[in-house]
Structure formats: structure tokens, C-alpha cells
Design a protein around this motif. Sequence first.
Motif, PDB file in Angstrom:
ATOM      1  N   ARG A  58      10.696 -47.372 -12.923  1.00 44.79           N
ATOM      2  CA  ARG A  58      11.620 -47.198 -11.745  1.00 44.79           C
ATOM      3  C   ARG A  58      12.360 -45.843 -12.206  1.00 44.79           C
ATOM      4  NH1 ARG A  58      10.211 -49.811  -7.365  1.00 44.79           N
ATOM      5  NH2 ARG A  58       9.364 -51.926  -7.599  1.00 44.79           N
ATOM      6  N   GLN A  79      11.982 -42.534 -10.681  1.00 46.22           N
ATOM      7  CA  GLN A  79      12.427 -42.103  -9.412  1.00 46.22           C
ATOM      8  C   GLN A  79      11.082 -41.707  -8.738  1.00 46.22           C
ATOM      9  OE1 GLN A  79      14.996 -43.522  -8.004  1.00 46.22           O
ATOM     10  NE2 GLN A  79      16.687 -43.732  -9.749  1.00 46.22           N
ATOM     11  N   LYS A 115      17.436 -45.250  -1.955  1.00 44.35           N
ATOM     12  CA  LYS A 115      17.248 -44.194  -3.129  1.00 44.35           C
ATOM     13  C   LYS A 115      17.796 -43.171  -3.127  1.00 44.35           C
ATOM     14  CE  LYS A 115      13.652 -45.062  -5.855  1.00 44.35           C
ATOM     15  NZ  LYS A 115      12.184 -44.830  -5.957  1.00 44.35           N
TER      16      LYS A 115
END
Length: 631
Positions: A137, A140, A513
Motif C-alpha cells: 500500500r 499509493q 487516501k
Amino acid sequence: MGGSHSREGLELSDTETESEEEEEEEVSEEETPVSTPIRSQTQTVAPTPTSVSDIDAKLQSLKLKYSSPSTSSPIASLSDKVKLYLHTGGTSSSARWIVSEKSTHYSFIQSTDGKDDDASSYWFLIVGSKVRAIVSRDLQLKAFPDQRRVDFVANGVWALKFGSAAAYHEFYRQYERGLFENTFGVEATEENRIKVFGKDFMAWARPAEADDDIWEDAEENPERSPRILAPIKRSADLLEEYEEEASNSGGIQSLALGALDNSFLVGNSGIQVVKNLRHGIQGRGVLVKIGNRSGEFSTPSKALLTKAETNMLLMSPEILGRPHSTGIHQVDIETGKIVTEWKFEKDGADITMRDITNDSKGSQLDPSQSTFLGLDDNRLCRWDMRDKRGAVQDITSSAASPVLEWAQGHQFSRGTNFQCFASNGDGSIVVGSLDGKIRLYSNSSMRMAKTAFPGLGSPITHVDVTYDGKWILGTTDTYLILICTLFKDKDGKEKTGFNGRMGNRIAAPRLLKLTPLDSHLAGADNKFHGGQFSWVTENGKQERHLVATVGKFSVIWDFQLVKNSKHDCYANQEGLKTCYCYKILLKDDSIVDSRFMHEKFASGGSPEAPLVVATPKKVSSFSISTPSRRI
């Protein structure tokens, strides 16, 4: 300090002519993904690799250990040709995408990470000669299915453009498989997905098949749901009201916001008292220097207001760099003196706590409050400050510290790895764990969780819950996860996961995010922390915003926007719905904490209470007006 749009959404042109002599080519942009400051300020931008040799040198320094062709395990052979773009210029006026490799290939390769001598292997993404990165992760990765494109971070901000929809979908399938196997350490089979998430949580594993009806049912204003809200692009709705220099010479370490007259800035040399006003916190106030029996003051790891905000509980300093504490100091705020030094003890043995919090969202306003909650790696409990003997301790005496009464709780077998917790309006408790699980406990029992959400594999470092218990916000290093706890039982009655077992009536969560560019600008070493809702302590009131901190950024999401399933940020997405529509406040120093004041301090010009942002040397307050939206 500044504001930001939240979406990159830039079209990468495939039609521009390419001359064979060109090594880099500019890409036309409809808009530039920059964080627009409200006022002029120099921004430190993470450096972008400037040449192939710089990138190669960086890759060689990682010392990645790749298997030989006979032992490595690519998910697939080399891909069809793709085009690789690199973002340059950061947030400057010259920011642009350039073509880094006009025609190249990608592959997913399984190899050791090179960090230790064990035989563990991980999936890496390889793109031409420029990109080699572990699949996690931290990339991104942001997908644009309609553009046949993905953006990601790997020592720079990159974009891959695919020649066909089929090629794009094949890449994303391989990426999802590599991410699952790297995260959970098992093969990405249907059987293993069920083992990891559980049969009741398959919406988390297969979000495309998830039913969003629960999110729609949870909307406070259902008449809004047919509308599609545009992303917030304006930044002028964040107005700075006050900025104060901290009088605490050691710097601000944490905030303790009050709902009454005062708030408190906790630092190395003491606690600074400031006034709560309609437009924020203001005034240098009194610096209260607090000492223990030896007269020394050590910065507490946690400050908790209690007894109608006339007392404060200070966790003792960290032990050997660990967050666990052996006791608390109870401070009378009016006198600035420690009235009691309490010890944590169970069954005659000293124990530790890693965190404390109030019994409920509003209990710090209760003048009769005598209990608070405690959390350790494998313990969840309620402590009682009432002395069994009915005697007040003489702090000047040499007597041993009094022992807090273990009023309620449970010590679990090893393996829960609790990290953080919070309570809602009725005293129910949410607990976040190292393995990413989030557990819900009712206000009547701490022995067994009513609901246990599986998480996505990233440690939960902070957790918050709305006053009504309908929404949970978990913080990880790279994203926030928003969970709806509502469900309907077999009789059609609406409940939350705190007071009933949700069974298979569980909605997929949503992620919040940063875009790859903003994540890169925040810095590789800066992680999300302290994500929380705005502050409500009354039934019938709804939190309006979410806020979290990363590096010099304070990031704000509109809660109503995030919940709206038809919000256009969610169109053309892969995987879990992810909201990139936020505003950024940029400070010139790393931010210690960002929190909304109590709802009662909302002024007539803004439906939201001021946002307080603290850096080690300054504390600022901002009002948030209602942004313009295209509907």
C-alpha cells in the motif's frame, strides 16, 4: 498554511507526436495537481529523480535480491507494451507529466526483499529500467479504469498508460494478487480469502459485489443521495482566525481540548492553559509547571480531562521508548498541583497500560466522573479512582502510591495486540489492533467483542467513533478506513455492531487516501496519524468532518461527501471505494495534532466548530465555511 484540491484526474495524451531523438516528452494537462496555498509560503518538496543514472543508483543501493530465472515466479510473462510517465516540478508552476519510457514492459516478480537473511519472498513491480518496487500500500496506487491508467509512488510519482482495457485489467488483477499475498503471506485463492476475511466479510474482499444499501440507509439526509456531488476544488473556505506562539519552551507535544472555558497545550516544560473562543483557542495563558514527588516534570504520553474539566489525568512517561505506563498523575487544574499519583495494579501485581480514555464521548463534562478506561496489549478495563479507604492521599508523604481499583475488564490471551481505542456516547468501546482488526465491545461487557472487523492487514494506529456509534474511523500509516456499523436484525430493527452481532449484513468499508502526488509531497517517512471525527456530545447531532495529520499536512474530508455513494469521486474506481476529495492545510513545521473544537463553538458564519492545528512551536485555529459545490 494552504489548501488543496484533492484529485489529480489528469488525461495523459497518447496522440502527441514523438521524435526518435527525444528522451522526454511533455504531456498536455487539463489541470495541474498542485496544492494551492492560501497565502504565499515556501514548501519543501521531496526531490524527484532527475536522470536515469540517479534512479539506477538508488535502485542499486536497495540491494534487491532477485531469484534466478529458474526460481523466480513471475505472475505473468512480460506485458504488452505500456507507456511510463514521470511527474516533475512538484507544486511549482512548471509541474507537468513527462514521458519517461515511450514503449516498455512491466512484470510482477517474486523475490526476497534484501533486508534480512530469511527466505521470505515478496512480489515486486518492475517497469522497464526505471521502476522496481515492492507491491504494498506504500505504492499509493490510484487507478483510472476509464483512462486505462494507474498512478503510483516509487521514489517519484509515476503513471502507467495501457494500450487497451484488457491490458489495464490484467495489470490490476496481478497487482491485487501481489498485494494480497504480500500483505497476508498466503496464496491469493478463494479459500484463503475466506480464511483471512471470514465468510461474513466477503464484501471487503470483493467490493465490486458489495451492496451499498447500508450506506444509503445510514444517510442522515436521504433526499440528497440521488445527487452527484463534485469534488471540492476551492480552498478559500479555510480561514485562519488565530495563531499563537507556544509559551512552552520545550515545544507542544499534544493537545487536550476542553468543551468548557479552557484547552491545554501539553509540552516538555509544563501545560499551557489557553481560552476557548468562538473562533478558536487564543491567549498565551498560564504555563503550569507540574512536578512529581522529586519535583521533576516529564512529558506525559497522554493527557485526559475529567471531572467537568477541573482535573487532568497524565500518563506517566514512556518506559524505555515503549508506550506502556505504570501509572497516572491526577492534577487539579485550578491549583496546578498533583493531588494523587496512582498505580496500575491487578491481583496484587503491577501492570502497565498503553492508553487511557474517558468512559464515553461526553463524560469529561461530568463533575462526578470517577472512572476511566484503560488499554494494554492484551487488556481492556475500567479503572476507578475512588479510594476504598475513603481517605485523601497526602502527596508529600513517603507512602506508596495508591492503587487504582480494577472495576471491570478482561485480560485476553496473548495475540490481541491492542494498539488504540475510543468510546462513543453510550460508553461502548472500539479497539484497533496491530493486525488491522477493529473490535466493537458493548458498554456492558469487555469480555467478548460483539463484532470484529478483519481489517486490511495494516496496523491500526488510532481509532475514533461517532457519538451515535454508527461510524468507525481507523488510522493506518497510508490510509484511513471508514466503517459503517449499522445493520438490520432478523426483525428489521436497525442496530449497530456494538449491541448486536452483524452476521453477514456487513457493508464494505471506504478508504480515505492522499493522491499519489500529495503522498509523495508529504514525504516517505511521514505517516497518517490521529484521524478523527469532529466533536459532538449530544444525541441527534451529526459529525460534519474528518481530519488526520501527515507530516506538515492537516487533511480534512467532508463526512457527508464521503458517505454519499453517488459522489462522483467513486465513479470509475477499482476495489474499495476510495475518497480523494479533501482539503489540505500546509504548515511550515511538522504537525503534532489536528482536532476540531467542541460543536458549541461553531460560529454563525460556519456550521462547523474551528479546527485547531498544533506544531511544536505554534497553535493555529481555522474556521471552515460551507464550500461551493456543483450539483
